[in-house]
Design a protein around this motif. Structure first.
Motif, short mmCIF file in Angstrom:
data_model
loop_
_atom_site.label_atom_id
_atom_site.label_comp_id
_atom_site.label_asym_id
_atom_site.label_seq_id
_atom_site.Cartn_x
_atom_site.Cartn_y
_atom_site.Cartn_z
N HIS A 259 -12.93 17.32 -10.24
CA HIS A 259 -12.70 15.89 -10.03
C HIS A 259 -12.26 15.66 -8.59
O HIS A 259 -11.50 16.45 -8.04
N VAL A 260 -12.76 14.57 -8.02
CA VAL A 260 -12.32 14.13 -6.70
C VAL A 260 -11.78 12.71 -6.85
O VAL A 260 -12.53 11.80 -7.21
N TYR A 261 -10.49 12.55 -6.60
CA TYR A 261 -9.85 11.26 -6.79
C TYR A 261 -9.25 10.77 -5.46
O TYR A 261 -8.37 11.44 -4.90
N PRO A 262 -9.70 9.63 -4.96
CA PRO A 262 -8.97 9.02 -3.85
C PRO A 262 -7.54 8.72 -4.29
O PRO A 262 -7.31 8.30 -5.43
N ALA A 263 -6.58 8.93 -3.40
CA ALA A 263 -5.18 8.70 -3.77
C ALA A 263 -4.92 7.25 -4.13
O ALA A 263 -4.03 6.95 -4.93
N SER A 264 -5.70 6.34 -3.57
CA SER A 264 -5.60 4.92 -3.88
C SER A 264 -7.00 4.35 -3.91
O SER A 264 -7.92 4.88 -3.28
N ASN A 265 -7.18 3.26 -4.64
CA ASN A 265 -8.49 2.62 -4.73
C ASN A 265 -8.74 1.67 -3.57
O ASN A 265 -9.82 1.11 -3.43
N THR A 266 -7.73 1.47 -2.73
CA THR A 266 -7.83 0.54 -1.61
C THR A 266 -7.41 1.24 -0.32
O THR A 266 -6.62 2.20 -0.35
N PRO A 267 -7.90 0.78 0.83
CA PRO A 267 -7.52 1.39 2.10
C PRO A 267 -6.03 1.20 2.37
O PRO A 267 -5.46 0.14 2.11
N VAL B 9 7.61 8.70 7.23
CA VAL B 9 6.37 7.94 7.16
C VAL B 9 6.32 7.18 5.85
O VAL B 9 7.00 7.54 4.89
N PHE B 10 5.54 6.11 5.84
CA PHE B 10 5.34 5.34 4.62
C PHE B 10 3.97 4.67 4.71
O PHE B 10 3.37 4.61 5.79
N VAL B 11 3.44 4.23 3.58
CA VAL B 11 2.12 3.61 3.56
C VAL B 11 2.22 2.18 3.06
O VAL B 11 3.09 1.82 2.26
N THR B 12 1.31 1.35 3.59
CA THR B 12 1.19 -0.04 3.16
C THR B 12 -0.29 -0.35 2.94
O THR B 12 -1.16 0.36 3.45
N GLU B 13 -0.56 -1.38 2.18
CA GLU B 13 -1.93 -1.82 1.99
C GLU B 13 -2.50 -2.30 3.33
O GLU B 13 -1.84 -3.05 4.06
N ALA C 225 -2.57 -8.38 0.47
CA ALA C 225 -2.24 -7.72 -0.79
C ALA C 225 -0.83 -8.07 -1.22
O ALA C 225 0.10 -8.09 -0.40
N LYS C 226 -0.65 -8.33 -2.50
CA LYS C 226 0.65 -8.77 -3.01
C LYS C 226 1.44 -7.65 -3.68
O LYS C 226 2.64 -7.82 -3.95
N GLU C 227 0.79 -6.53 -3.97
CA GLU C 227 1.45 -5.42 -4.63
C GLU C 227 1.50 -4.20 -3.71
O GLU C 227 0.61 -4.02 -2.87
N PRO C 228 2.51 -3.35 -3.85
CA PRO C 228 2.55 -2.12 -3.06
C PRO C 228 1.46 -1.15 -3.51
O PRO C 228 0.92 -1.27 -4.61
N PRO C 229 1.09 -0.18 -2.68
CA PRO C 229 0.03 0.78 -3.04
C PRO C 229 0.36 1.53 -4.33
O PRO C 229 1.51 1.91 -4.56
N ASN D 142 -0.05 10.68 0.78
CA ASN D 142 -0.31 10.65 -0.66
C ASN D 142 0.99 10.52 -1.45
O ASN D 142 1.10 9.71 -2.38
N LEU D 143 1.98 11.31 -1.07
CA LEU D 143 3.25 11.32 -1.81
C LEU D 143 4.02 10.02 -1.65
O LEU D 143 4.90 9.72 -2.46
N MET D 144 3.72 9.26 -0.60
CA MET D 144 4.42 7.99 -0.37
C MET D 144 3.85 6.84 -1.19
O MET D 144 4.39 5.73 -1.16
N ILE D 145 2.78 7.09 -1.93
CA ILE D 145 2.35 6.13 -2.96
C ILE D 145 3.30 6.31 -4.13
O ILE D 145 3.38 7.39 -4.71
N SER D 146 4.05 5.30 -4.46
CA SER D 146 5.26 5.48 -5.28
C SER D 146 5.00 6.15 -6.61
O SER D 146 5.70 7.11 -6.99
N ASN D 147 3.98 5.70 -7.36
CA ASN D 147 3.79 6.31 -8.68
C ASN D 147 3.21 7.72 -8.56
O ASN D 147 3.43 8.57 -9.43
#
Length: 345
Positions: free
Chosen positions: A134-142, A171-175, A180-184, A214-219
C-alpha cells in the motif's frame, strides 16, 4: 528479485506488517528491499515537498506534490521494468513545459484531478501498477511545512527552511489551502495501518523535512504513539546542511521525542561503517556534511535499543543505506514482536 522468487517469511501464517513513514530518496530504497523480502509493506509518504518537478506541478495546479509518491509506487510495483522505466522517465527536452518533468508525476497529477484528491488517485494507480502493498499519502490535501527557529523567527516551505542557515527549534504543518477550516488530518486507512502494524519504521530521510512533517499531522502522530508496534528509527548516515549540523544519533531521537511530547522511539538502527573521507562528491550531494556521531549512552538514556551494523552502501560517489541489510534487521525485529505485540502504558 521477482515476486515468484522472494524470500518467504511469515508470522503465524501471515507476512509481517511493516509501515514505513517518510519521504525523499531513502524511502523507496528501504521499501523496495522490504518488498523483495516478502514484507506486507505500507508506505506513508510526506505531502509537504515543494521542490523539483513536484514543486513546479504544485505551483500550477493545486495537488499534493507527487515525486516521492511516484518513486515508492515504482519500488512496490510488480510490473516489468520496461513499463516502470516509462513511468519513471523524466523529460530532458528543452521545451519549457516538459523539461525536467517525470511522466509519473504528470499521471499522478491528472488522476488527482480526476478523482478529486490524491489518496484515491494513488489507490487507483496502485492497481494499474500492480503494487504489492500500500502507498498512502500522509494527507489527502497539499500541506505546507513551517519551521520555528531558535532565534524565534519562522519560515514556510521546505527549500526556504533548509536554506535559511538557522537552527530549527520545531516544525509544524498547515493546510496549503488558506481557506481550509480544519487542521491537517490523515485518512482512516493511514491510521489503521499504523495501529495494525508489527513495526513502524521512520526514515531514512531528512529529519525535519521528510519524517517530522508526517508526524506533525495530529492524528497520525497520535497513532504512532498509541500503536503497539515496535517503533524503529533509521538514523541518517550523514548530517545535513540546514537541518542537523553537529547532531549525534541521540540528538535525532531527542528531536523526534520532543515533537511528539514523549519518548516513543523503541529501536534505532545505526550505521558504524566508516565513510571514506575522499569518496563523497560534495558538489553533487551538497546537503551532506559529515558522518553522524554516535552517542550510545544518550540513546540508552532515551530508552532505545541500539542495533549498530554496517548499513553503508557507496555508489556514484554518494553515501546511502544498504536497503537489503536494513530490511533484514527490520524484519528480524518484526518477527520478534509479531507473535506478541507489546503493551504500552
Amino acid at each position: 528479485m521477482s515476486a515468484d522468487n522472494r524470500i518467504i517469511r511469515v508470522i503465524k501464517g501471515r507476512r509481517p506488517k511493516v509501515v514505513v513513514i517518510g519521504g525523499g530518496t531513502g524511502l523507496p530504497v528501504i521499501v523496495k528491499s522490504l518488498h523483495e523480502q516478502n514484507a506486507d509493506v505500507t508506505a506513508i509518504v510526506t505531502v509537504a515537498d515543494d521542490g523539483g518537478s513536484s514543486g513546479i506541478i504544485r505551483d500550477y495546479i493545486n495537488v499534493v506534490p507527487p515525486g516521492d509518491i511516484r518513486n515508492v509506487l515504482a519500488a512496490l510495483s510488480d510490473l516489468p521494468s520496461l513499463y516502470l522505466d516509462i513511468f519513471q522517465y523524466r523529460f530532458n527536452s528543452k521545451d519549457a513545459f516538459f523539461a525536467g518533468h517525470a511522466i509519473g508525476n504528470l499521471i499522478i497529477a491528472a488522476l488527482s484531478e480526476m478523482k478529486g484528491g490524491i489518496f484515491d488517485a494513488v489507490q487507483q494507480l496502485s492497481q494499474m501498477l500492480k503494487v504489492d502493498g500500500h502507498v498512502y499519502p500522509a494527507s489527502n490535501t497539499p500541506l505546507t511545512l513551517n519551521a520555528e527557529f531558535t532565534d524565534g523567527t519562522t519560515l514556510s516551505g521546505e527549500a526556504e527552511i533548509t536554506g535559511a542557515g538557522k537552527h530549527i527549534q520545531r516544525v509544524f504543518v498547515t493546510e496549503s489551502d488558506l481557506n481550509a477550516k480544519e487542521p491537517p488530518q490523515a485518512v482512516n486507512q493511514v491510521i489503521d495501518a499504523i495501529m495494525n502494524a508489527d513495526v513502524v519504521v521512520l526514515g531514512p530521510g531528512s529529519l525535519f523535512t521528510s519524517i517530522l512533517p508526517n508526524l506533525m499531522i495530529s492524528n497520525l502522530g497520535d497513532a504512532v504513539k498509541a500503536t503497539k508496534a515496535e517503533i524503529i528509527y533509521i538514523v541518517n548516515i550523514m548530517t545535513q546542511k540546514g537541518e542537523t549540523e553537529h547532531f549525534t544519533d541521540a540528538d535525532h531521537v531527542r528531536v523526534l521525542n520532543r515533537h511528539l511530547g514523549e519518548d516513543f522511539v523503541d529501536t534505532v538502527l545505526v550505521n558504524i561503517a566508516p565513510v571514506p573521507s575522499d569518496y563523497l562528491d560534495h558538489q553533487k550531494y551538497d546537503e551532506y556534511l559529515v558522518p553522524v556521531e554516535h552517542d550510545y549512552q544518550g540513546l540508552r538514556d532515551l530508552g532505545c535499543r541500539v542495533i549498530s551494523a554496517d548499513f553503508l552502501q557507496l555508489r556514484n560517489h554518494g553515501v546511502f543505506h544498504d536497503g537489503d541489510k536494513v530490511a533484514t534487521e527490520i524484519l528480524n525485529l518484526a518477527f520478534q514482536v509479531g507473535t506478541m505485540k507489546k503493551r504500552r502504558y
